[in-house]
Design an enzyme around this catalytic site. Structure first.
Site, PDB file in Angstrom:
ATOM      1  N   ASP A   1     -11.876 -33.649 -54.638  1.00  0.00           N
ATOM      2  CA  ASP A   1     -11.806 -32.320 -54.029  1.00  0.00           C
ATOM      3  C   ASP A   1     -12.913 -32.068 -52.987  1.00  0.00           C
ATOM      4  O   ASP A   1     -14.095 -32.034 -53.339  1.00  0.00           O
ATOM      5  CB  ASP A   1     -11.882 -31.247 -55.111  1.00  0.00           C
ATOM      6  CG  ASP A   1     -10.974 -31.542 -56.314  1.00  0.00           C
ATOM      7  OD1 ASP A   1     -10.756 -32.733 -56.611  1.00  0.00           O
ATOM      8  OD2 ASP A   1     -10.521 -30.598 -56.950  1.00  0.00           O
TER       9      ASP A   1
ATOM     10  N   GLU B   1      -7.936 -28.864 -51.747  1.00  0.00           N
ATOM     11  CA  GLU B   1      -7.667 -27.461 -52.097  1.00  0.00           C
ATOM     12  C   GLU B   1      -8.903 -26.561 -52.076  1.00  0.00           C
ATOM     13  O   GLU B   1      -8.765 -25.348 -52.139  1.00  0.00           O
ATOM     14  CB  GLU B   1      -6.986 -27.378 -53.473  1.00  0.00           C
ATOM     15  CG  GLU B   1      -7.922 -27.677 -54.617  1.00  0.00           C
ATOM     16  CD  GLU B   1      -7.646 -26.803 -55.832  1.00  0.00           C
ATOM     17  OE1 GLU B   1      -6.593 -26.176 -55.895  1.00  0.00           O
ATOM     18  OE2 GLU B   1      -8.521 -26.752 -56.706  1.00  0.00           O
TER      19      GLU B   1
ATOM     20  N   ASN C   1      -4.584 -25.716 -58.012  1.00  0.00           N
ATOM     21  CA  ASN C   1      -4.466 -24.317 -58.420  1.00  0.00           C
ATOM     22  C   ASN C   1      -4.865 -23.345 -57.318  1.00  0.00           C
ATOM     23  O   ASN C   1      -4.509 -22.168 -57.368  1.00  0.00           O
ATOM     24  CB  ASN C   1      -5.302 -24.040 -59.679  1.00  0.00           C
ATOM     25  CG  ASN C   1      -6.751 -24.448 -59.523  1.00  0.00           C
ATOM     26  OD1 ASN C   1      -7.042 -25.590 -59.177  1.00  0.00           O
ATOM     27  ND2 ASN C   1      -7.668 -23.543 -59.772  1.00  0.00           N
ATOM     28  N   HIS C   2      -5.612 -23.819 -56.299  1.00  0.00           N
ATOM     29  CA  HIS C   2      -5.992 -22.948 -55.185  1.00  0.00           C
ATOM     30  C   HIS C   2      -5.115 -23.161 -53.952  1.00  0.00           C
ATOM     31  O   HIS C   2      -5.528 -22.828 -52.836  1.00  0.00           O
ATOM     32  CB  HIS C   2      -7.464 -23.156 -54.829  1.00  0.00           C
ATOM     33  CG  HIS C   2      -8.405 -22.696 -55.898  1.00  0.00           C
ATOM     34  ND1 HIS C   2      -8.312 -21.456 -56.493  1.00  0.00           N
ATOM     35  CD2 HIS C   2      -9.456 -23.321 -56.505  1.00  0.00           C
ATOM     36  CE1 HIS C   2      -9.266 -21.337 -57.401  1.00  0.00           C
ATOM     37  NE2 HIS C   2      -9.962 -22.448 -57.436  1.00  0.00           N
TER      38      HIS C   2
ATOM     39  N   HIS D   1     -14.122 -31.639 -60.662  1.00  0.00           N
ATOM     40  CA  HIS D   1     -15.227 -31.911 -59.731  1.00  0.00           C
ATOM     41  C   HIS D   1     -16.333 -32.769 -60.350  1.00  0.00           C
ATOM     42  O   HIS D   1     -17.369 -32.966 -59.732  1.00  0.00           O
ATOM     43  CB  HIS D   1     -15.843 -30.617 -59.173  1.00  0.00           C
ATOM     44  CG  HIS D   1     -14.910 -29.829 -58.320  1.00  0.00           C
ATOM     45  ND1 HIS D   1     -15.343 -28.884 -57.416  1.00  0.00           N
ATOM     46  CD2 HIS D   1     -13.573 -29.859 -58.191  1.00  0.00           C
ATOM     47  CE1 HIS D   1     -14.314 -28.347 -56.795  1.00  0.00           C
ATOM     48  NE2 HIS D   1     -13.224 -28.924 -57.262  1.00  0.00           N
TER      49      HIS D   1
HETATM   50 FE   FE2 Z   1      -8.703 -26.948 -58.712  1.00  0.00          FE
END
Ligand code: FE2
Length: 257
Positions: free
Chosen positions: A10, A41, A68-69, A177
């Site tokens: 990410d 994201e 999710n974002h 992360h």
């Molecule tokens: Fe996420």
């Protein structure tokens, strides 16, 4: 023939984007990478804009995955429908724009990329990622299949790895992360890593200014999340895939500071 696939964790904020732009192509050259998937994201911290998606693409990504974002920046909505290399989770319901599975032509080799999201403690309103993967694998042909499973629970990621073992070339986790040290080839040949880690500032809490996170845990008001400047890392993994079998022979974590 052996192919080297790079998966990058990410990308968080402007510092993460700049670090990716600076280090991705040299790493691709050094590791002789044939195909790269980057999770984007968090490029806007929460979500990403079309311009940030293009910056990740221009930095060297062949496919950009989300999570999710996905809709954190709503200007991505129409761009998702028009951009084959930008994938949102495939197990979002049909009411969401965009798509979650795409097959790329790599000089005659078909590389299918699938983005899925976990339901444990994350996206409860989505379709079952296990059965969604089954359904997508029944549609169309590919030489390699890569899965970015954007999920919170380690159990859900490990279980999906076993469910798809031998049916996909590589499966890695994103979202937490924090990189895990369990890179391996599963018994039937799927390359696996529970989480890639992230691309963003070293001195942070998951990419966010530490004092903001601390303030939140103290019960205060952390305010709008900010991504701090300072030295960054780019974390991910290289999966070595064999075109004769479509499966994985080796997994190596990378962490570029
Ligand atoms: Fe996420």
């Amino acid at each position: 023939m052996l192919y080297h696939i790079l998966a990058v964790g990410d990308v968080v904020g402007e510092p993460g984007l700049r670090h990716l732009e600076r280090h991705l192509r040299p790493l691709q050259t050094f590791k002789q990478i044939h195909f790269t998937v980057v999770n984007g994201e968090n490029a806007s911290s929460v979500g990403l804009t079309p311009d940030q998606a293009w910056r990740i693409r221009d930095a060297g990504a062949d496919a950009v995955t989300l999570g999710n974002h996905t809709f954190g920046k709503m200007q991505i909505k129409d761009f998702l429908d028009d951009t084959p290399w930008l994938l949102r989770p495939a197990n979002y319901t049909g009411r969401a724009p965009g798509h979650g599975c795409e097959t790329f032509d790599l000089g005659g080799v078909r590389v299918r990329v699938m983005n899925l999201i976990g339901r444990c403690g994350l996206a409860w309103g989505t379709e079952n990622p296990f059965t969604t993967a089954d359904r997508l694998l029944d549609q169309g042909e590919a030489d390699f299949t890569l899965v970015d499973f954007h999920a919170e629970a380690t159990s859900e990621k490990l279980a999906l790895g076993y469910h798809l073992d031998g049916r996909v070339s590589a499966l890695w986790g994103t979202h937490t992360h924090v990189p895990t040290a369990d890179e391996r080839v599963y018994p039937k040949g799927t390359g696996y890593l529970t989480d890639l880690g992230m691309t963003g500032p070293v001195e942070s809490v998951l990419g966010i200014e530490p004092w903001q996170s601390v303030e939140g845990f103290l019960g205060g008001l952390p305010g709008r999340y900010r991504v701090p400047d300072g030295p960054c890392k780019m974390q991910g993994a290289v999966f070595t895939l064999d075109s004769a079998t479509g499966l994985c022979t080796a997994v190596e974590r990378v962490d570029i500071r």
